[in-house]
Design a protein around this motif. Structure first.
Motif, PDB file in Angstrom:
ATOM      1  N   VAL A  30      -5.265  31.093  50.870  1.00  0.00           N
ATOM      2  CA  VAL A  30      -4.448  31.931  51.743  1.00  0.00           C
ATOM      3  C   VAL A  30      -3.299  31.100  52.305  1.00  0.00           C
ATOM      4  CG1 VAL A  30      -4.436  33.276  53.880  1.00  0.00           C
ATOM      5  CG2 VAL A  30      -6.369  33.474  52.291  1.00  0.00           C
ATOM      6  N   ALA A  31      -3.593  29.871  52.702  1.00  0.00           N
ATOM      7  CA  ALA A  31      -2.557  28.982  53.228  1.00  0.00           C
ATOM      8  C   ALA A  31      -1.457  28.768  52.192  1.00  0.00           C
ATOM      9  CB  ALA A  31      -3.171  27.649  53.641  1.00  0.00           C
ATOM     10  N   LYS A  32      -1.848  28.539  50.955  1.00  0.00           N
ATOM     11  CA  LYS A  32      -0.872  28.307  49.889  1.00  0.00           C
ATOM     12  C   LYS A  32       0.023  29.533  49.688  1.00  0.00           C
ATOM     13  CE  LYS A  32      -0.518  26.842  45.082  1.00  0.00           C
ATOM     14  NZ  LYS A  32      -1.248  26.440  43.879  1.00  0.00           N
ATOM     15  N   ILE A  33      -0.568  30.716  49.656  1.00  0.00           N
ATOM     16  CA  ILE A  33       0.191  31.963  49.498  1.00  0.00           C
ATOM     17  C   ILE A  33       1.189  32.136  50.638  1.00  0.00           C
ATOM     18  CG2 ILE A  33      -0.033  34.495  49.613  1.00  0.00           C
ATOM     19  CD1 ILE A  33      -0.792  33.438  46.903  1.00  0.00           C
ATOM     20  N   LEU A  34       0.785  31.733  51.841  1.00  0.00           N
ATOM     21  CA  LEU A  34       1.638  31.884  53.019  1.00  0.00           C
ATOM     22  C   LEU A  34       2.636  30.742  53.186  1.00  0.00           C
ATOM     23  CD1 LEU A  34      -1.050  33.163  55.552  1.00  0.00           C
ATOM     24  CD2 LEU A  34       0.760  34.506  54.453  1.00  0.00           C
ATOM     25  N   GLY A  35       2.577  29.753  52.303  1.00  0.00           N
ATOM     26  CA  GLY A  35       3.514  28.633  52.363  1.00  0.00           C
ATOM     27  C   GLY A  35       3.192  27.595  53.414  1.00  0.00           C
ATOM     28  N   VAL A  36       1.916  27.496  53.770  1.00  0.00           N
ATOM     29  CA  VAL A  36       1.490  26.517  54.764  1.00  0.00           C
ATOM     30  C   VAL A  36       1.173  25.204  54.063  1.00  0.00           C
ATOM     31  CG1 VAL A  36      -0.255  25.953  56.504  1.00  0.00           C
ATOM     32  CG2 VAL A  36       0.528  28.326  56.240  1.00  0.00           C
ATOM     33  N   LYS A  37       1.829  24.142  54.517  1.00  0.00           N
ATOM     34  CA  LYS A  37       1.520  22.818  53.963  1.00  0.00           C
ATOM     35  C   LYS A  37       0.170  22.374  54.484  1.00  0.00           C
ATOM     36  CE  LYS A  37       6.307  21.471  53.552  1.00  0.00           C
ATOM     37  NZ  LYS A  37       7.352  20.545  53.937  1.00  0.00           N
ATOM     38  N   GLN A  38      -0.590  21.713  53.623  1.00  0.00           N
ATOM     39  CA  GLN A  38      -1.938  21.321  54.026  1.00  0.00           C
ATOM     40  C   GLN A  38      -2.301  19.948  53.500  1.00  0.00           C
ATOM     41  OE1 GLN A  38      -4.814  23.886  51.858  1.00  0.00           O
ATOM     42  NE2 GLN A  38      -2.976  24.893  51.113  1.00  0.00           N
ATOM     43  N   ASN A  39      -3.148  19.277  54.266  1.00  0.00           N
ATOM     44  CA  ASN A  39      -3.702  18.004  53.831  1.00  0.00           C
ATOM     45  C   ASN A  39      -4.911  18.285  52.960  1.00  0.00           C
ATOM     46  OD1 ASN A  39      -1.856  16.630  55.445  1.00  0.00           O
ATOM     47  ND2 ASN A  39      -3.235  16.593  57.194  1.00  0.00           N
ATOM     48  N   GLN A  40      -5.207  17.400  52.052  1.00  0.00           N
ATOM     49  CA  GLN A  40      -6.364  17.579  51.190  1.00  0.00           C
ATOM     50  C   GLN A  40      -7.661  17.142  51.872  1.00  0.00           C
ATOM     51  OE1 GLN A  40      -6.384  19.209  48.279  1.00  0.00           O
ATOM     52  NE2 GLN A  40      -4.248  19.617  48.732  1.00  0.00           N
ATOM     53  N   GLU A  41      -7.536  16.459  53.001  1.00  0.00           N
ATOM     54  CA  GLU A  41      -8.727  16.012  53.721  1.00  0.00           C
ATOM     55  C   GLU A  41      -9.482  17.211  54.267  1.00  0.00           C
ATOM     56  OE1 GLU A  41      -8.018  12.925  56.614  1.00  0.00           O
ATOM     57  OE2 GLU A  41      -6.114  12.502  55.644  1.00  0.00           O
ATOM     58  N   HIS A  42     -10.789  17.133  54.237  1.00  0.00           N
ATOM     59  CA  HIS A  42     -11.603  18.200  54.811  1.00  0.00           C
ATOM     60  C   HIS A  42     -12.207  17.684  56.108  1.00  0.00           C
ATOM     61  CE1 HIS A  42     -13.604  22.013  54.707  1.00  0.00           C
ATOM     62  NE2 HIS A  42     -14.775  21.434  54.900  1.00  0.00           N
ATOM     63  N   ARG A  43     -11.343  17.569  57.107  1.00  0.00           N
ATOM     64  CA  ARG A  43     -11.735  17.076  58.423  1.00  0.00           C
ATOM     65  C   ARG A  43     -11.637  18.233  59.413  1.00  0.00           C
ATOM     66  NH1 ARG A  43     -13.980  12.315  57.559  1.00  0.00           N
ATOM     67  NH2 ARG A  43     -12.597  10.689  56.837  1.00  0.00           N
ATOM     68  N   ALA A  44     -12.419  18.159  60.464  1.00  0.00           N
ATOM     69  CA  ALA A  44     -12.473  19.248  61.434  1.00  0.00           C
ATOM     70  C   ALA A  44     -11.100  19.572  62.021  1.00  0.00           C
ATOM     71  CB  ALA A  44     -13.468  18.915  62.548  1.00  0.00           C
ATOM     72  N   MET A  45     -10.372  18.567  62.495  1.00  0.00           N
ATOM     73  CA  MET A  45      -9.078  18.843  63.117  1.00  0.00           C
ATOM     74  C   MET A  45      -8.067  19.351  62.093  1.00  0.00           C
ATOM     75  SD  MET A  45      -7.384  19.322  65.781  1.00  0.00           S
ATOM     76  CE  MET A  45      -8.271  18.631  67.136  1.00  0.00           C
ATOM     77  N   ASP A  46      -8.120  18.860  60.873  1.00  0.00           N
ATOM     78  CA  ASP A  46      -7.238  19.376  59.832  1.00  0.00           C
ATOM     79  C   ASP A  46      -7.542  20.848  59.555  1.00  0.00           C
ATOM     80  OD1 ASP A  46      -5.804  17.018  59.450  1.00  0.00           O
ATOM     81  OD2 ASP A  46      -7.225  16.270  57.963  1.00  0.00           O
ATOM     82  N   ASP A  47      -8.814  21.204  59.555  1.00  0.00           N
ATOM     83  CA  ASP A  47      -9.204  22.597  59.353  1.00  0.00           C
ATOM     84  C   ASP A  47      -8.725  23.480  60.507  1.00  0.00           C
ATOM     85  OD1 ASP A  47     -10.399  21.892  56.986  1.00  0.00           O
ATOM     86  OD2 ASP A  47     -12.449  22.105  57.703  1.00  0.00           O
ATOM     87  N   VAL A  48      -8.800  22.957  61.726  1.00  0.00           N
ATOM     88  CA  VAL A  48      -8.320  23.698  62.894  1.00  0.00           C
ATOM     89  C   VAL A  48      -6.825  23.952  62.762  1.00  0.00           C
ATOM     90  CG1 VAL A  48      -7.886  23.553  65.394  1.00  0.00           C
ATOM     91  CG2 VAL A  48     -10.114  22.905  64.463  1.00  0.00           C
ATOM     92  N   LYS A  49      -6.068  22.905  62.439  1.00  0.00           N
ATOM     93  CA  LYS A  49      -4.613  23.041  62.303  1.00  0.00           C
ATOM     94  C   LYS A  49      -4.259  24.021  61.188  1.00  0.00           C
ATOM     95  CE  LYS A  49      -3.890  18.586  61.988  1.00  0.00           C
ATOM     96  NZ  LYS A  49      -3.221  17.282  61.854  1.00  0.00           N
ATOM     97  N   LEU A  50      -4.971  23.938  60.065  1.00  0.00           N
ATOM     98  CA  LEU A  50      -4.704  24.826  58.937  1.00  0.00           C
ATOM     99  C   LEU A  50      -5.006  26.276  59.319  1.00  0.00           C
ATOM    100  CD1 LEU A  50      -3.858  25.097  55.983  1.00  0.00           C
ATOM    101  CD2 LEU A  50      -6.252  24.712  55.360  1.00  0.00           C
ATOM    102  N   THR A  51      -6.139  26.496  59.956  1.00  0.00           N
ATOM    103  CA  THR A  51      -6.503  27.849  60.377  1.00  0.00           C
ATOM    104  C   THR A  51      -5.494  28.400  61.378  1.00  0.00           C
ATOM    105  OG1 THR A  51      -8.837  27.345  60.034  1.00  0.00           O
ATOM    106  CG2 THR A  51      -8.332  29.251  61.410  1.00  0.00           C
TER     107      THR A  51
END
Length: 93
Positions: A30-51
Motif C-alpha cells: 500500500v505504501a508503494k502504491i501511495l508513493g511512500v518511501k520506506q526503509n527495508q528494516e522491520h523495526r517498530a519505529m520504522d513501522d510506526v512511521k510507515l503506517t
C-alpha cells in the motif's frame, strides 16, 4: 465505572475502500502504491512511521474524493500528535 473513549483507525480497511484494485494489502505494498518511501528494516519505529505516512496519504485520497470527513478525526489526530513523545515528534512530519 467510566470507560475511556478510544479512537481506532484501521488503515487496512481504509486502503481496501480507497484502493480497491489491489489483490493484496500488506503495508509495504500500500505504501508503494501511495508513493511512500520506506526503509527495508522491520523495526517498530520504522513501522510506526510507515503506517503514519500511509494513513496521511489515505486521508489525502479521502479529501481528493470529497468524501465526508469524520468530525472527530482532526481533533483526535491533533491530540495524538500532541501526546506523542517530544523526541519523536519530528518523525511525524
Amino acid at each position: 465505572s467510566s470507560k475511556e473513549k478510544i479512537l481506532v483507525i484501521d488503515t487496512l480497511k481504509m486502503a481496501r475502500n480507497l484502493i480497491p484494485h489491489l489483490s493484496r494489502y500488506p503495508l509495504w505494498s500500500v505504501a508503494k502504491i501511495l508513493g511512500v518511501k520506506q526503509n527495508q528494516e522491520h523495526r517498530a519505529m520504522d513501522d510506526v512511521k510507515l503506517t503514519w505516512e500511509v494513513f496521511r496519504r489515505l486521508l489525502q485520497l479521502v479529501g481528493d474524493r470529497d468524501m465526508i470527513e469524520v468530525g472527530v478525526l482532526p481533533n483526535a489526530l491533533q491530540e495524538f500528535e500532541t501526546s506523542f513523545p517530544k523526541e519523536n515528534k519530528r518523525l511525524l512530519r
